[in-house]
Scaffold this active site. Structure first.
Site, mmCIF file in Angstrom:
data_model
loop_
_atom_site.group_PDB
_atom_site.id
_atom_site.type_symbol
_atom_site.label_atom_id
_atom_site.label_comp_id
_atom_site.label_asym_id
_atom_site.label_seq_id
_atom_site.Cartn_x
_atom_site.Cartn_y
_atom_site.Cartn_z
ATOM 1 N N GLY A 1 0.779 -1.257 0.486
ATOM 2 C CA GLY A 1 -0.178 0.181 0.440
ATOM 3 C C GLY A 1 0.948 1.046 0.238
ATOM 4 N N ALA A 2 1.030 2.555 -1.027
ATOM 5 C CA ALA A 2 1.416 3.560 -0.892
ATOM 6 C C ALA A 2 0.951 4.756 -1.368
ATOM 7 C CB ALA A 2 2.721 2.857 -2.010
ATOM 8 N N GLY A 3 -0.119 4.335 -0.062
ATOM 9 C CA GLY A 3 -0.983 5.400 0.236
ATOM 10 C C GLY A 3 -0.257 6.541 0.976
ATOM 11 N N ARG B 1 -2.975 0.512 -11.443
ATOM 12 C CA ARG B 1 -1.371 1.137 -10.950
ATOM 13 C C ARG B 1 -0.249 1.466 -10.818
ATOM 14 N NH1 ARG B 1 -3.789 5.077 -8.637
ATOM 15 N NH2 ARG B 1 -3.596 5.107 -6.899
ATOM 16 N N ASN C 1 -5.545 1.701 11.828
ATOM 17 C CA ASN C 1 -5.816 2.466 13.000
ATOM 18 C C ASN C 1 -7.414 1.738 13.500
ATOM 19 O OD1 ASN C 1 -6.499 4.054 14.850
ATOM 20 N ND2 ASN C 1 -7.869 5.726 13.624
ATOM 21 N N ARG D 1 -2.601 12.348 1.064
ATOM 22 C CA ARG D 1 -2.210 12.183 -0.660
ATOM 23 C C ARG D 1 -2.580 13.538 -0.912
ATOM 24 N NH1 ARG D 1 -3.281 6.434 -3.275
ATOM 25 N NH2 ARG D 1 -4.803 6.606 -1.059
ATOM 26 N N LYS E 1 -6.224 4.843 22.195
ATOM 27 C CA LYS E 1 -6.795 5.718 20.477
ATOM 28 C C LYS E 1 -8.444 5.334 20.813
ATOM 29 C CE LYS E 1 -3.979 6.856 16.982
ATOM 30 N NZ LYS E 1 -4.586 6.292 15.186
ATOM 31 N N ASN F 1 -13.191 19.674 15.907
ATOM 32 C CA ASN F 1 -13.170 19.474 17.065
ATOM 33 C C ASN F 1 -13.420 20.494 17.999
ATOM 34 O OD1 ASN F 1 -12.209 17.318 15.894
ATOM 35 N ND2 ASN F 1 -9.932 17.313 16.345
#
Ligand code: NAP
Length: 305
Positions: free
Chosen positions: A9-11, A37, A105, A133, A184, A202
């Protein structure tokens, strides 16, 4: 040096890790999802990292999942909802004692992968670094932070941690990574849905003290039921501190919804809600928020899981 890094994954976060490891001279391969891709990546000439006002292009070697070279260390940098399927595509290449590093996450995707590939050592990572990105294969390093790495079943530090020092990737080896991840998750559960439902930054959540307080109480109870006492301790005070420190920011879930991107709700509120159910903890505020959030996601034409 202890073997080749494969980054799946190249995000945003995958790109941030890959460029730093590569420029430190460490052997690294990117794995992109399909031939299209890969062709787009080659046309771009590599991964570009924008950092401290300067940008540099790194021509990191890239390949497809079905390449045949063995994988000893795999950094999984997909979203939580893509992670298990993405690992499945490269699973035939994993060596017997391979390591799988999971940047996702929330919770749920890591355990699913650890169960599915028990011969690999799974290292869970909780990251507070910030990247996004700007365009395909152009990564902006937006916020300094920390990466906590840990293995819930084997506390021994992996021998390659020094490579993260070489690459200038901030990290701490966490003896209790589950406490970090649960904490988290709870913070995300307290801030993200309210920021989406109120369509606000926020800081404006301080105008909604009652739902915030009830939510923190319920989440603390869920954490305690899951035997996560440290993660429960002082949760509400930390949530309030984070809201103040990030008052001008929109939460990551708010940004996802705003940009029409799928959220990781199932691995955040969904996971808290499943844990509550499993332990018989009554969480009416959490339940109501999850229902309202899922309805909003459907109205926006987004998946509700
Ligand atoms: P992202 O920018 O959307 O990048 C995810 C990458 O995974 C995309 O490049 C995507 O490819 C790729 N991918 C998906 N399925 C794949 C497959 N089967 N094979 C190969 N590549 C595949 O996401 P992100 O922001 O880096 O987030 C990754 C994880 O880190 C999330 O769980 C997130 O919550 C967590 N995290 C992110 C940040 C941050 O600042 N970004 C901070 C802390 C934690 P395509 O480009 O082809 O779609």
């Amino acid at each position: 040096m202890t073997g080749v890094w494969h980054v799946l994954g190249a995000g945003s976060l995958g790109g941030l890790w890959a460029t730093r490891l590569f420029r430190a001279g460490l052997p690294l391969h990117l794995i992109l999802r399909n031939p299209q891709r890969l062709a787009e990546y080659h046309a771009a000439g590599g991964l570009e990292l924008l950092e401290n006002g300067t940008s540099r292009l790194y021509a990191i070697p890239a390949e497809l999942p079905e390449a045949t070279t063995p994988i000893e260390r795999l950094l999984v940098a997909c979203k939580a909802y893509d992670a298990e399927a993405a690992v499945a595509e490269v699973a035939p290449r994993l060596t017997k004692h391979s390591e799988i590093l999971l940047l996702q996450n929330g919770l749920g995707s890591q355990q699913a992968i650890a169960e599915q590939w028990p011969e690999s050592r799974c290292i869970f990572i909780s990251s507070t670094e910030g990247a996004y990105r700007q365009a395909d294969f152009q990564i902006v390093h937006a916020g300094r932070g920390q990466n906590w790495l840990g293995d819930p079943v084997n506390r021994q530090r992996p021998p390659w941690l020094g490579e993260l020092n070489l690459a200038d990737i901030p990290y701490t080896w966490a003896e209790d990574i589950m406490a970090k991840l649960w904490r988290k998750l709870a913070i995300n559960c307290a801030i993200n849905p309210l920021s989406v439902l109120n369509d606000c930054r926020n800081g404006e959540l301080l105008n909604h003290p009652e739902p915030l307080h009830k939510l923190c109480c319920e989440l603390s109870e869920v954490l305690r039921a899951c035997d996560q006492m440290d993660a429960a301790d002082g949760l509400e005070a930390e949530v309030l501190r984070i809201i103040q420190a990030t008052a001008q920011n929109f939460s990551s879930m708010h940004q996802d919804v705003q940009n029409g991107r799928r959220t990781e709700v199932s691995f955040l509120l969904g996971q808290a809600s499943r844990a509550a159910h499993q332990h018989g903890v009554v969480t009416p505020t959490l339940r109501e928020l999850l229902d309202r959030l899922q309805a909003l996601l459907r109205r926006h034409g987004l998946p509700d899981d």
